[in-house]
Design a protein around this motif. Structure first.
Motif, PDB file in Angstrom:
ATOM      1  N   GLN A 211       0.832  -1.207   0.000  1.00 46.17           N
ATOM      2  CA  GLN A 211       0.000   0.000   0.000  1.00 46.17           C
ATOM      3  C   GLN A 211       0.863   1.252   0.000  1.00 46.17           C
ATOM      4  O   GLN A 211       0.598   2.210  -0.718  1.00 46.17           O
ATOM      5  N   LEU A 213       3.870   1.414  -1.063  1.00 46.93           N
ATOM      6  CA  LEU A 213       4.569   1.459  -2.344  1.00 46.93           C
ATOM      7  C   LEU A 213       3.677   2.093  -3.412  1.00 46.93           C
ATOM      8  O   LEU A 213       4.114   2.937  -4.191  1.00 46.93           O
ATOM      9  N   TRP A 214       2.431   1.701  -3.402  1.00 51.51           N
ATOM     10  CA  TRP A 214       1.475   2.245  -4.372  1.00 51.51           C
ATOM     11  C   TRP A 214       1.262   3.743  -4.149  1.00 51.51           C
ATOM     12  O   TRP A 214       1.202   4.528  -5.071  1.00 51.51           O
ATOM     13  N   TYR A 217       4.158   5.513  -5.500  1.00 52.31           N
ATOM     14  CA  TYR A 217       4.097   5.520  -6.956  1.00 52.31           C
ATOM     15  C   TYR A 217       3.134   6.591  -7.431  1.00 52.31           C
ATOM     16  O   TYR A 217       3.452   7.407  -8.282  1.00 52.31           O
TER      17      TYR A 217
END
Ligand code: SF4
Lengths: 251, 420
Positions: A211, A213-214, A217
């Motif tokens: 989560q 990481l997203w 991003y």
């Protein structure tokens, strides 16, 4: 005046139509609550009958294009006011005409269905986009949504086609039920799922990491020089943010 | 935990480096979920999120690495630029793609890369990632790979077996600009793999007609992108390239990416120069007219007028330049001409032709047919005299339409106008 009370399924509504024509009811009203508020009306409980439903469905399909039929079907999930009543008015018009009437947009009966169906389609699209699964310790991909219309039935196939090799559950927190895919088929599950919104113990060890990481991003693909919040909000209205991983705060 | 911290940092660096590379959303591809694997692609990809600048996020778009042996002036990853560098391993990219996909964050992967050591070395890794996703993870989501200029035919062919779309970026619209800004690259390195792919895609298509089971080969075709506004090409030069790519190379899409200033290099627009968003938009509109409306490049731009109008769209501009073509009688004109009426799209044009079989169309019918009537009305003729605007000059029509649309770009526009 007769009030028809169905069981809340599309087939139930189709059965009611069958009864209307069978018994030649003229002045009808649909009720979802079961008991009519109208004191001059008798309430008739409709028992869903798949054979009857099938016959009415066939009749409608003969008189409508596939798209026209879909629009009617989708309206059932729209939760617009008196949806069943409006669908009945439309169906009545369909059966009364010799030609296909679905293009007659200037008729409010047709227009209402068109609008409702459009809303449902848009909401289904949104859900296909906005579902965010979180992996639990027992390896179920779990998502909570609160769509404007009751669209879980309509999106089930999309998700079972796409995520055929993972168990998943999409829970509608507004309507308090979910759809669950067990690697073979999708079924409806009724439950109140409050406990899941709580502690971290239930999530897979790497869930939080993905989560975050997203989120990172999502943050880094933004081009500041081109910022356009109006467009952003138009595509992702604020009411959906609560369940969007990339919009969560404090991860 | 230290390990995952590093992965996060890498993702930040490599997503940031990739974002200036426009992906024209995801392409159209049809790939079914086979043997209960993960994922599928059906028609248009879904936008799962939108950035704060309103662009669709449907793919995990990253570079494998931003290390690069080349020094292209317009690129953030150029060798001489002093930035943080990072590189993913093959496993990391596969792992992130699958984990994001399973959570319904994305439709697939768009993988590009700076060039480490040499083109083949880099390409080989990109191919390995796609192969692993397809073969080991049974992944049927969308994959777009960048074909690295200078990589061998063999690797590019293999890439086509796993990817839905391949792109070779020309970056600069003309050879001179490429020479000026990317001295390590040469035009042929771009054109050669493009030609190779074109032939390979066509050949595989033939094969598939005969042998149903033949493997998919880049089913979403190939695309390319051009950076605009970094060099001084006119729209005429850019659209001539576009025409060549669609006509001669069978490309599926050409993308235009307004240059975002990232460098103090004096060959390039200075830092702080606004991104040419409107121009980019006009080019996309012109591109659309070429592909779906039957326009030719020389109808949109010419030697006397090498750039597209910024304040009005290219179709309206064409109509105003060609008053002798109007008014059009939609009850008799052919489909091609109806498509050319400002405010009428391809779909509505088809609807017009269909419904006029039943009855003569009047102005009021048009309003329910999805037509921008306020714009179209200046160009329409009806059987009953409809000469409301007969006496307006082209300039007056333009001003009226402009007022009407209250140009949504106005703000951007005024800041940009100072450039010219
Ligand atoms: S080769 Fe590609 S990554 Fe390397 S500097 Fe040129 S444009 Fe950038």
């Amino acid at each position: 005046m007769i009030t028809l009370a169905c069981d809340g399924t599309f087939e139930g509504w189709l059965t009611a139509l069958f009864d209307i024509y069978e018994y030649r009811f003229t002045d009808v009203e649909f009720s979802s609550e079961g008991v009519s508020a109208n004191m001059f009306s008798t309430t008739r409980q409709v028992t869903t009958d798949l054979l009857k439903a099938e016959r009415v469905k066939k009749g409608l399909k003969q008189r409508l294009s596939q798209q026209g039929y879909q629009q009617l079907y989708h309206t059932f999930f729209s939760e617009i006011e008196n949806a069943e009543q409006q669908m009945w008015l439309f169906a009545q018009y369909v059966f009364a005409s010799k030609i296909n009437v679905e293009g007659d947009q200037r008729n409010p009966v047709v227009w209402n269905i068109l609008k409702a169906a459009q809303m449902v389609r848009r909401e289904s699209h949104r859900m296909k986009a906005f579902v965010r699964f979180q992996l639990t310790k027992d390896q179920i991909y779990y998502a909570v949504v609160e769509p404007d219309c009751d669209v879980l039935t309509l999106i089930a196939k999309h998700f079972s086609d796409r995520y055929a090799d993972q168990r998943w559950l999409i829970y509608d927190d507004k309507r308090k039920y979910g759809i669950y895919y067990d690697l073979n088929s999708v079924s409806v599950v009724e439950m109140t799922f409050n406990e899941l919104s709580g502690g971290v113990e239930i999530w897979d060890d790497k869930e939080l990491f993905f989560q975050q990481l997203w989120q990172r991003y999502f943050g880094s693909v933004n081009i500041k020089a081109r910022k356009n919040m109006k467009l952003h909000l138009q595509h992702m209205p604020k009411r959906y943010w609560r369940h969007l991983t990339e919009k969560k705060t404090g991860l | 935990m230290l390990l995952s911290e590093r992965v996060m940092e890498k993702l930040e660096i490599l997503a940031d480096a990739a974002k200036y590379d426009v992906s024209c959303a995801s392409g159209q591809s049809k790939r079914e979920n086979k043997n209960k694997g993960i994922g599928n692609s059906s028609g248009f990809g879904i936008c799962h999120a939108y950035t704060e600048d309103g662009r669709c996020v449907s793919l995990l778009k990253i570079l494998l690495t931003n290390h690069c042996i080349f020094d292209c002036a317009y690129c953030v990853s150029r060798k001489s630029n002093d930035i943080k560098r990072a590189a993913f391993t093959v496993e990391e990219v596969v792992d992130i793609t699958i984990s994001f996909y399973r959570r319904n964050y994305i439709e697939g992967l768009f993988l590009s890369s700076g060039i480490f050591s040499n083109p083949d070395y880099t390409m080989e890794r990109l191919v390995r990632i796609a192969k692993k996703l397809r073969k080991e993870e049974n992944f049927n989501g969308y994959i777009h790979l960048k074909a690295i200029p200078g990589a061998s035919d063999e690797l590019i062919r293999e890439a086509g077996l796993y990817a839905d779309r391949l792109s070779v970026n020309v970056e600069m619209p003309t050879e001179q600009s490429l020479k000026l800004l990317a001295p390590d690259k040469n035009h042929q390195d771009v054109i050669r793999p493009m030609t190779f792919l074109k032939e390979e895609i066509a050949g595989r298509k033939e094969e598939k007609k005969i042998i149903k089971k033949a493997p998919l080969f880049a089913p979403a075709g190939q695309s390319t992108q051009m950076v605009i506004g970094a060099t001084k090409e006119t729209d005429l030069e850019i659209l001539a390239m576009t025409d060549y790519f669609y006509g001669k190379m069978n490309l599926r899409r050409v993308c235009y990416s307004g240059y975002v200033p990232i460098s103090t290099d004096n060959r390039l627009p200075a830092l702080g120069t606004p991104v040419p968003i409107i121009r980019e938009n006009r080019l996309y509109q012109a591109d659309w007219l070429l592909r779906f409306y039957g326009f030719k490049v020389n109808e949109l731009v010419g030697w006397d007028q090498p750039d597209l109008d910024l304040d009005i769209d290219p179709k309206l501009a064409w109509a105003l330049r060609n008053p002798e073509q109007f008014p059009v009688d939609i009850n008799t004109a052919d489909l091609e001409m109806i498509k050319r009426i400002p405010g009428v799209g391809v779909k509505s044009a088809q609807r017009i032709v269909q419904s006029r079989r039943y009855r003569r169309l009047k102005p009021e019918h048009l309003q329910t047919m999805g037509i921008a009537y306020n714009r179209a009305k200046y160009f329409l003729a009806f059987s009953t005299p409809f000469s409301l605007h007969k006496d307006l000059t082209q300039e007056q029509i333009k001003q009226q339409i402009l007022k009407l649309q209250q140009s949504k770009y106005e703000k951007n526009f005024s800041s940009q106008i100072t450039l010219f």
